[in-house]
Design a protein around this motif. Structure first.
Motif, PDB file in Angstrom:
ATOM      1  N   VAL A   1      31.058  13.268 -29.629  1.00 29.42           N
ATOM      2  CA  VAL A   1      31.091  12.806 -28.250  1.00 29.42           C
ATOM      3  C   VAL A   1      31.797  11.466 -28.197  1.00 29.42           C
ATOM      4  CG1 VAL A   1      29.027  14.036 -27.521  1.00 29.42           C
ATOM      5  CG2 VAL A   1      28.812  11.733 -28.398  1.00 29.42           C
ATOM      6  N   ALA A   2      32.429  11.192 -27.063  1.00 30.06           N
ATOM      7  CA  ALA A   2      33.108   9.918 -26.839  1.00 30.06           C
ATOM      8  C   ALA A   2      32.273   9.116 -25.855  1.00 30.06           C
ATOM      9  CB  ALA A   2      34.514  10.154 -26.289  1.00 30.06           C
ATOM     10  N   LEU A   3      31.732   7.989 -26.329  1.00 27.30           N
ATOM     11  CA  LEU A   3      30.923   7.130 -25.470  1.00 27.30           C
ATOM     12  C   LEU A   3      31.787   6.022 -24.901  1.00 27.30           C
ATOM     13  CD1 LEU A   3      27.703   6.749 -27.637  1.00 27.30           C
ATOM     14  CD2 LEU A   3      28.087   8.252 -25.691  1.00 27.30           C
ATOM     15  N   CYS A   4      31.689   5.814 -23.603  1.00 21.41           N
ATOM     16  CA  CYS A   4      32.470   4.800 -22.911  1.00 21.41           C
ATOM     17  C   CYS A   4      31.991   3.412 -23.318  1.00 21.41           C
ATOM     18  CB  CYS A   4      32.311   4.988 -21.405  1.00 21.41           C
ATOM     19  SG  CYS A   4      33.174   3.742 -20.432  1.00 21.41           S
ATOM     20  N   THR A   5      32.929   2.538 -23.670  1.00 17.09           N
ATOM     21  CA  THR A   5      32.593   1.153 -24.001  1.00 17.09           C
ATOM     22  C   THR A   5      33.135   0.161 -22.975  1.00 17.09           C
ATOM     23  OG1 THR A   5      34.535   0.973 -25.428  1.00 17.09           O
ATOM     24  CG2 THR A   5      32.462   1.604 -26.478  1.00 17.09           C
ATOM     25  N   CYS A   6      33.941   0.642 -22.019  1.00 17.87           N
ATOM     26  CA  CYS A   6      34.541  -0.261 -21.031  1.00 17.87           C
ATOM     27  C   CYS A   6      33.805  -0.203 -19.686  1.00 17.87           C
ATOM     28  CB  CYS A   6      36.014   0.071 -20.823  1.00 17.87           C
ATOM     29  SG  CYS A   6      36.313   1.640 -19.995  1.00 17.87           S
ATOM     30  N   ARG A   7      32.950   0.788 -19.510  1.00 19.86           N
ATOM     31  CA  ARG A   7      32.175   1.014 -18.272  1.00 19.86           C
ATOM     32  C   ARG A   7      33.039   1.377 -17.066  1.00 19.86           C
ATOM     33  NH1 ARG A   7      26.587  -0.224 -17.902  1.00 19.86           N
ATOM     34  NH2 ARG A   7      25.835  -0.771 -19.950  1.00 19.86           N
ATOM     35  N   ARG A   8      34.258   1.842 -17.279  1.00 18.33           N
ATOM     36  CA  ARG A   8      35.110   2.286 -16.179  1.00 18.33           C
ATOM     37  C   ARG A   8      34.954   3.774 -15.897  1.00 18.33           C
ATOM     38  NH1 ARG A   8      40.330  -0.619 -18.595  1.00 18.33           N
ATOM     39  NH2 ARG A   8      39.738  -2.750 -18.124  1.00 18.33           N
ATOM     40  N   SER A   9      34.277   4.482 -16.790  1.00 18.11           N
ATOM     41  CA  SER A   9      34.156   5.925 -16.681  1.00 18.11           C
ATOM     42  C   SER A   9      33.359   6.333 -15.448  1.00 18.11           C
ATOM     43  CB  SER A   9      33.461   6.481 -17.930  1.00 18.11           C
ATOM     44  OG  SER A   9      33.244   7.858 -17.785  1.00 18.11           O
ATOM     45  N   HIS A  10      33.826   7.372 -14.778  1.00 19.18           N
ATOM     46  CA  HIS A  10      33.102   7.931 -13.639  1.00 19.18           C
ATOM     47  C   HIS A  10      31.994   8.861 -14.121  1.00 19.18           C
ATOM     48  CE1 HIS A  10      35.905   6.233 -10.796  1.00 19.18           C
ATOM     49  NE2 HIS A  10      36.891   6.695 -11.532  1.00 19.18           N
ATOM     50  N   ASP A  11      31.986   9.154 -15.424  1.00 16.10           N
ATOM     51  CA  ASP A  11      31.007  10.051 -16.028  1.00 16.10           C
ATOM     52  C   ASP A  11      30.208   9.297 -17.101  1.00 16.10           C
ATOM     53  OD1 ASP A  11      29.727  12.474 -16.325  1.00 16.10           O
ATOM     54  OD2 ASP A  11      31.169  13.215 -17.801  1.00 16.10           O
ATOM     55  N   TYR A  12      29.953   8.003 -16.858  1.00 18.35           N
ATOM     56  CA  TYR A  12      29.269   7.143 -17.825  1.00 18.35           C
ATOM     57  C   TYR A  12      27.928   7.738 -18.209  1.00 18.35           C
ATOM     58  CZ  TYR A  12      27.589   2.914 -20.034  1.00 18.35           C
ATOM     59  OH  TYR A  12      27.126   2.013 -20.952  1.00 18.35           O
ATOM     60  N   PRO A  13      27.525   7.784 -19.462  1.00 22.66           N
ATOM     61  CA  PRO A  13      28.036   7.070 -20.622  1.00 22.66           C
ATOM     62  C   PRO A  13      29.161   7.782 -21.353  1.00 22.66           C
ATOM     63  CG  PRO A  13      26.057   8.204 -21.274  1.00 22.66           C
ATOM     64  CD  PRO A  13      26.261   8.471 -19.791  1.00 22.66           C
ATOM     65  N   TRP A  14      29.565   8.965 -20.875  1.00 20.55           N
ATOM     66  CA  TRP A  14      30.648   9.699 -21.537  1.00 20.55           C
ATOM     67  C   TRP A  14      31.993   9.140 -21.104  1.00 20.55           C
ATOM     68  CZ3 TRP A  14      27.270  11.382 -24.547  1.00 20.55           C
ATOM     69  CH2 TRP A  14      26.113  11.998 -24.132  1.00 20.55           C
ATOM     70  N   CYS A  15      32.921   9.069 -22.012  1.00 20.02           N
ATOM     71  CA  CYS A  15      34.266   8.556 -21.716  1.00 20.02           C
ATOM     72  C   CYS A  15      35.067   9.622 -20.973  1.00 20.02           C
ATOM     73  CB  CYS A  15      34.978   8.190 -23.020  1.00 20.02           C
ATOM     74  SG  CYS A  15      36.653   7.612 -22.760  1.00 20.02           S
ATOM     75  N   ASP A  16      35.758   9.219 -19.917  1.00 20.05           N
ATOM     76  CA  ASP A  16      36.650  10.132 -19.198  1.00 20.05           C
ATOM     77  C   ASP A  16      38.084   9.605 -19.207  1.00 20.05           C
ATOM     78  OD1 ASP A  16      36.651   8.063 -17.381  1.00 20.05           O
ATOM     79  OD2 ASP A  16      35.853   9.225 -15.714  1.00 20.05           O
ATOM     80  N   THR A  17      38.405   8.733 -20.116  1.00 20.60           N
ATOM     81  CA  THR A  17      39.716   8.091 -20.329  1.00 20.60           C
ATOM     82  C   THR A  17      40.122   7.153 -19.196  1.00 20.60           C
ATOM     83  OG1 THR A  17      41.096   9.866 -19.414  1.00 20.60           O
ATOM     84  CG2 THR A  17      40.506  10.039 -21.754  1.00 20.60           C
ATOM     85  N   SER A  18      39.169   6.677 -18.417  1.00 26.25           N
ATOM     86  CA  SER A  18      39.487   5.711 -17.361  1.00 26.25           C
ATOM     87  C   SER A  18      39.973   4.384 -17.920  1.00 26.25           C
ATOM     88  CB  SER A  18      38.253   5.451 -16.488  1.00 26.25           C
ATOM     89  OG  SER A  18      37.914   6.601 -15.763  1.00 26.25           O
ATOM     90  N   HIS A  19      39.763   4.152 -19.214  1.00 30.54           N
ATOM     91  CA  HIS A  19      40.184   2.899 -19.833  1.00 30.54           C
ATOM     92  C   HIS A  19      41.698   2.838 -20.033  1.00 30.54           C
ATOM     93  CE1 HIS A  19      39.691   5.796 -23.123  1.00 30.54           C
ATOM     94  NE2 HIS A  19      40.712   5.176 -23.658  1.00 30.54           N
ATOM     95  N   ARG A  20      42.355   3.977 -19.977  1.00 29.97           N
ATOM     96  CA  ARG A  20      43.803   3.992 -20.211  1.00 29.97           C
ATOM     97  C   ARG A  20      44.523   3.274 -19.090  1.00 29.97           C
ATOM     98  NH1 ARG A  20      44.620  10.234 -22.010  1.00 29.97           N
ATOM     99  NH2 ARG A  20      43.425  10.078 -23.942  1.00 29.97           N
ATOM    100  N   ARG A  21      45.499   2.491 -19.454  1.00 27.72           N
ATOM    101  CA  ARG A  21      46.299   1.798 -18.439  1.00 27.72           C
ATOM    102  C   ARG A  21      47.217   2.801 -17.769  1.00 27.72           C
ATOM    103  NH1 ARG A  21      46.723  -3.118 -22.076  1.00 27.72           N
ATOM    104  NH2 ARG A  21      45.175  -4.446 -21.108  1.00 27.72           N
ATOM    105  N   ARG A  22      47.297   2.696 -16.495  1.00 31.27           N
ATOM    106  CA  ARG A  22      48.173   3.582 -15.741  1.00 31.27           C
ATOM    107  C   ARG A  22      49.573   2.978 -15.726  1.00 31.27           C
ATOM    108  NH1 ARG A  22      44.549   6.986 -16.430  1.00 31.27           N
ATOM    109  NH2 ARG A  22      42.861   7.177 -14.960  1.00 31.27           N
ATOM    110  N   ALA A  23      50.549   3.735 -16.165  1.00 42.90           N
ATOM    111  CA  ALA A  23      51.925   3.258 -16.182  1.00 42.90           C
ATOM    112  C   ALA A  23      52.567   3.567 -14.838  1.00 42.90           C
ATOM    113  CB  ALA A  23      52.697   3.927 -17.306  1.00 42.90           C
TER     114      ALA A  23
END
Length: 82
Positions: free
Chosen positions: A43-65
Motif C-alpha cells: 500500500v502507498a501511504l500519503c505523507t504530504c496530506r494532499r490525497s483526497h483518499d487519505y491515508p492512501w496516496c492518490d498521487t496528488s503530491h505530483r506537481r502538475r506541469a
C-alpha cells in the motif's frame, strides 16, 4: 523476550517525493482515531496530506506541469503594430 512469539516484520520503503510504501495487509490508525484497512500486498501511504483518499496516496503530491504552448503565429493584440 523468550515467551513472546516473534511478529513478522513489515518492510516500509520511503520515497523522496512521494508516498511511504508498506508491505500489507495493513491497518492504519489515523490521528482522528479512525481506522483504515487494506488487504493489498503493498500500500502507498500519503505523507504530504494532499490525497483526497487519505491515508492512501492518490498521487496528488505530483506537481502538475503546465502544457507547453504550441509553436505558431501568436494572436494579434489590440494596439500591436503590424
Amino acid at each position: 523476550m523468550p515467551n513472546v512469539p516473534e511478529r513478522p516484520r513489515r518492510r516500509i520503503t520511503l520515497t523522496r517525493d512521494g508516498p511511504m510504501l508498506v508491505e500489507g495487509p495493513v491497518e492504519v490508525v489515523c490521528d482522528d482515531g479512525s481506522v483504515a484497512v487494506s488487504d493489498r500486498f503493498v500500500v502507498a501511504l500519503c505523507t504530504c496530506r494532499r490525497s483526497h483518499d487519505y491515508p492512501w496516496c492518490d498521487t496528488s503530491h505530483r506537481r502538475r506541469a503546465r502544457p507547453t504552448p504550441e509553436p505558431g503565429p501568436t494572436p494579434e493584440r489590440e494596439g500591436d503594430v503590424p
